[in-house]
Design a protein around this motif. Structure first.
Motif, PDB file in Angstrom:
ATOM      1  N   ASP A  73       1.265  -1.032  -0.077  1.00 26.17           N
ATOM      2  CA  ASP A  73      -0.292   0.064   0.187  1.00 26.17           C
ATOM      3  C   ASP A  73       0.317   1.150   0.144  1.00 26.17           C
ATOM      4  OD1 ASP A  73      -2.367  -1.610  -0.313  1.00 26.17           O
ATOM      5  OD2 ASP A  73      -2.905  -1.771   2.093  1.00 26.17           O
ATOM      6  N   ARG A  74       1.900   1.146   0.962  1.00 23.15           N
ATOM      7  CA  ARG A  74       3.050   2.355   0.761  1.00 23.15           C
ATOM      8  C   ARG A  74       4.628   1.590   0.155  1.00 23.15           C
ATOM      9  NH1 ARG A  74       0.834   2.400   5.404  1.00 23.15           N
ATOM     10  NH2 ARG A  74       2.720   1.815   6.393  1.00 23.15           N
ATOM     11  N   ALA A  75       3.980   2.195  -1.599  1.00 11.30           N
ATOM     12  CA  ALA A  75       6.068   2.006  -1.726  1.00 11.30           C
ATOM     13  C   ALA A  75       7.492   1.519  -0.304  1.00 11.30           C
ATOM     14  CB  ALA A  75       6.449   2.150  -3.488  1.00 11.30           C
ATOM     15  N   PRO A  76       8.014   0.507   0.099  1.00 12.43           N
ATOM     16  CA  PRO A  76       8.720   0.724   0.011  1.00 12.43           C
ATOM     17  C   PRO A  76      10.023   1.497  -0.604  1.00 12.43           C
ATOM     18  CG  PRO A  76       8.278  -1.680  -0.043  1.00 12.43           C
ATOM     19  CD  PRO A  76       7.437  -0.541  -0.773  1.00 12.43           C
ATOM     20  N   LEU A  77      10.460   1.035  -1.481  1.00 10.34           N
ATOM     21  CA  LEU A  77      11.311   1.807  -2.400  1.00 10.34           C
ATOM     22  C   LEU A  77      11.115   2.791  -3.400  1.00 10.34           C
ATOM     23  CD1 LEU A  77      12.541  -1.588  -3.934  1.00 10.34           C
ATOM     24  CD2 LEU A  77      13.690  -0.473  -1.670  1.00 10.34           C
ATOM     25  N   SER A  78      12.797   3.539  -3.586  1.00  9.51           N
ATOM     26  CA  SER A  78      11.260   4.388  -4.543  1.00  9.51           C
ATOM     27  C   SER A  78      11.234   4.205  -6.301  1.00  9.51           C
ATOM     28  CB  SER A  78      13.009   4.855  -5.718  1.00  9.51           C
ATOM     29  OG  SER A  78      13.793   4.151  -5.790  1.00  9.51           O
ATOM     30  N   SER A  79      10.431   3.311  -6.464  1.00  9.86           N
ATOM     31  CA  SER A  79      10.046   2.339  -7.800  1.00  9.86           C
ATOM     32  C   SER A  79       9.123   1.414  -7.039  1.00  9.86           C
ATOM     33  CB  SER A  79      10.641   1.791  -8.781  1.00  9.86           C
ATOM     34  OG  SER A  79      11.386   2.907  -9.738  1.00  9.86           O
ATOM     35  N   ASN A  80       7.621   1.548  -7.553  1.00 13.15           N
ATOM     36  CA  ASN A  80       7.118   0.448  -6.959  1.00 13.15           C
ATOM     37  C   ASN A  80       6.934  -1.423  -7.643  1.00 13.15           C
ATOM     38  OD1 ASN A  80       4.950   2.059  -6.011  1.00 13.15           O
ATOM     39  ND2 ASN A  80       3.752   2.024  -8.563  1.00 13.15           N
ATOM     40  N   THR A  81       6.715  -2.174  -6.340  1.00 15.78           N
ATOM     41  CA  THR A  81       7.262  -3.856  -6.424  1.00 15.78           C
ATOM     42  C   THR A  81       6.098  -4.301  -5.575  1.00 15.78           C
ATOM     43  OG1 THR A  81       8.933  -4.973  -5.851  1.00 15.78           O
ATOM     44  CG2 THR A  81       8.894  -3.577  -3.902  1.00 15.78           C
ATOM     45  N   PHE A  82       6.721  -5.803  -6.350  1.00 11.28           N
ATOM     46  CA  PHE A  82       5.942  -6.618  -6.091  1.00 11.28           C
ATOM     47  C   PHE A  82       6.824  -7.940  -5.366  1.00 11.28           C
ATOM     48  CE2 PHE A  82       5.076  -6.249 -10.202  1.00 11.28           C
ATOM     49  CZ  PHE A  82       5.140  -8.268 -10.963  1.00 11.28           C
ATOM     50  N   PHE A  83       5.696  -8.754  -5.165  1.00 10.70           N
ATOM     51  CA  PHE A  83       6.125 -10.257  -4.974  1.00 10.70           C
ATOM     52  C   PHE A  83       4.670 -11.215  -5.872  1.00 10.70           C
ATOM     53  CE2 PHE A  83       8.800  -8.372  -1.898  1.00 10.70           C
ATOM     54  CZ  PHE A  83      10.569  -8.538  -1.836  1.00 10.70           C
ATOM     55  N   ILE A  84       5.819 -12.259  -7.152  1.00 11.08           N
ATOM     56  CA  ILE A  84       4.949 -12.620  -7.094  1.00 11.08           C
ATOM     57  C   ILE A  84       5.419 -14.614  -7.571  1.00 11.08           C
ATOM     58  CG2 ILE A  84       6.165 -12.389  -9.938  1.00 11.08           C
ATOM     59  CD1 ILE A  84       3.379 -12.106 -10.826  1.00 11.08           C
ATOM     60  N   ASP A  85       4.130 -15.683  -7.365  1.00  8.62           N
ATOM     61  CA  ASP A  85       4.719 -16.668  -7.946  1.00  8.62           C
ATOM     62  C   ASP A  85       3.864 -17.148  -8.683  1.00  8.62           C
ATOM     63  OD1 ASP A  85       6.123 -18.969  -7.820  1.00  8.62           O
ATOM     64  OD2 ASP A  85       5.124 -20.153  -5.855  1.00  8.62           O
ATOM     65  N   TYR A  86       4.431 -18.005  -9.785  1.00  3.61           N
ATOM     66  CA  TYR A  86       3.441 -18.286 -10.929  1.00  3.61           C
ATOM     67  C   TYR A  86       3.868 -19.770 -11.742  1.00  3.61           C
ATOM     68  CZ  TYR A  86       7.426 -16.537 -13.578  1.00  3.61           C
ATOM     69  OH  TYR A  86       8.641 -15.247 -13.554  1.00  3.61           O
TER      70      TYR A  86
END
Length: 290
Positions: A104-117
């Motif tokens: 909800d609040r980006a911890p880094l200067s660019s947005n990020t996410f964690f994914i598995d597929y």
């Protein structure tokens, strides 16, 4: 990506006016390309925020970490005080797909996410019997084999480094990228180098930050034949390009800022070479010289 740079770009979907395409690699990493197809697209919150920050122009402000133990990572990051979202899944529940969470609040200067597929997940390839078709979708005319580095740009590279260390990605090595006028840190994340950079003098990094703010400054691709990738980019952009000694060895930078909003670097693949090895070597040489 296809005509000027020589990547194979695969079909995706258009679920609400934001169409996607994929550039996939043999190690299952991929670049997702997004394009708006109607005046009132159904943005998700992250897309809308990125679109506003990019001022409607090309570029990227989002990247993802692939991880198998998503539940454990989600619990750990929540325990550290990060504002993690609930899990999202797609494209539907009837075939192999993906599962991810973001912030909800980006911890880094660019947005990020964690994914598995799923290992065989691909919107254009769901039949596991078609192994040959699956393999050739990861082969590129320019010889690209891997997405080897993602370059993050901000006004404070050390802030990104500290956040990455808190998230569990340590072992940062100081680094300089004179070809774009940037300096900062190289952080190994699995087989990939994540560069946390800030401007260092005049150049592409300073110009980009001044005109557009923090974002993904560039990406690096390992190729089987650097000369072929260089010739492809030279034909695509109708100019002569010069190689240089980069973090991953002999490299060339394609002039993609105007049309893609980020830099694209090609370098020769080096089997067994660890991410940030070039940064470590450069830092050691600098210390020796000093």
């Amino acid at each position: 990506m296809a005509v000027k740079l020589g990547f194979q770009v695969r079909p995706g979907r258009d679920p609400g006016g934001v169409e996607n395409r994929y550039v996939r690699f043999a190690d299952s990493s991929f670049v997702e390309l997004l394009g708006i197809t109607r005046p009132d697209p159904a943005f998700d919150p992250g897309m809308k925020e990125d679109r506003q920050a990019l001022k409607g122009g090309p570029g990227s402000r989002t990247f993802g970490f692939r991880a198998a133990a998503l539940d454990a990572i989600h619990r750990r990051l929540a325990g550290l005080g990060y504002a993690v979202t609930p899990f999202f899944t797609g494209p539907d529940g009837a075939r192999p797909g993906w599962r991810l969470f973001a912030f909800d609040r980006a911890p880094l200067s660019s947005n990020t996410f964690f994914i598995d597929y799923a290992a065989d997940y691909a919107p254009d390839q769901f039949d596991p019997a078609n192994a040959g078709d699956h393999r050739v979708t990861r082969e590129h005319p320019n010889g690209a084999r891997e997405l080897s580095a993602i370059w993050l740009l901000s006004g404070d590279a050390d802030a990104d480094r500290r956040q990455l260390a808190k998230m569990g990605f340590g072992h940062a090595v100081p680094v300089r990228l004179p070809q774009v006028g940037a300096a900062g840190f190289c952080v190994p994340v699995g087989p990939t180098a994540l560069l946390a950079l800030q401007p260092a003098g005049q150049g592409i990094a300073a110009d980009t930050l001044a005109s557009g703010g923090p974002r993904v400054l560039g990406v690096s691709f390992g190729v089987s034949d650097l000369g072929r990738a260089q010739r492809w980019a030279e034909r695509g952009y109708q100019r002569k390009l010069t190689t240089y000694r980069g973090l991953s060895g002999e490299s060339v930078l394609a002039p993609t800022q105007a049309d893609l909003g980020l830099s694209v670097e090609f370098h020769a693949t080096s089997p067994g070479r660890l991410p940030c090895a070039g940064a470590s070597e450069s830092a050691a040489l600098t210390r020796a010289a000093n």
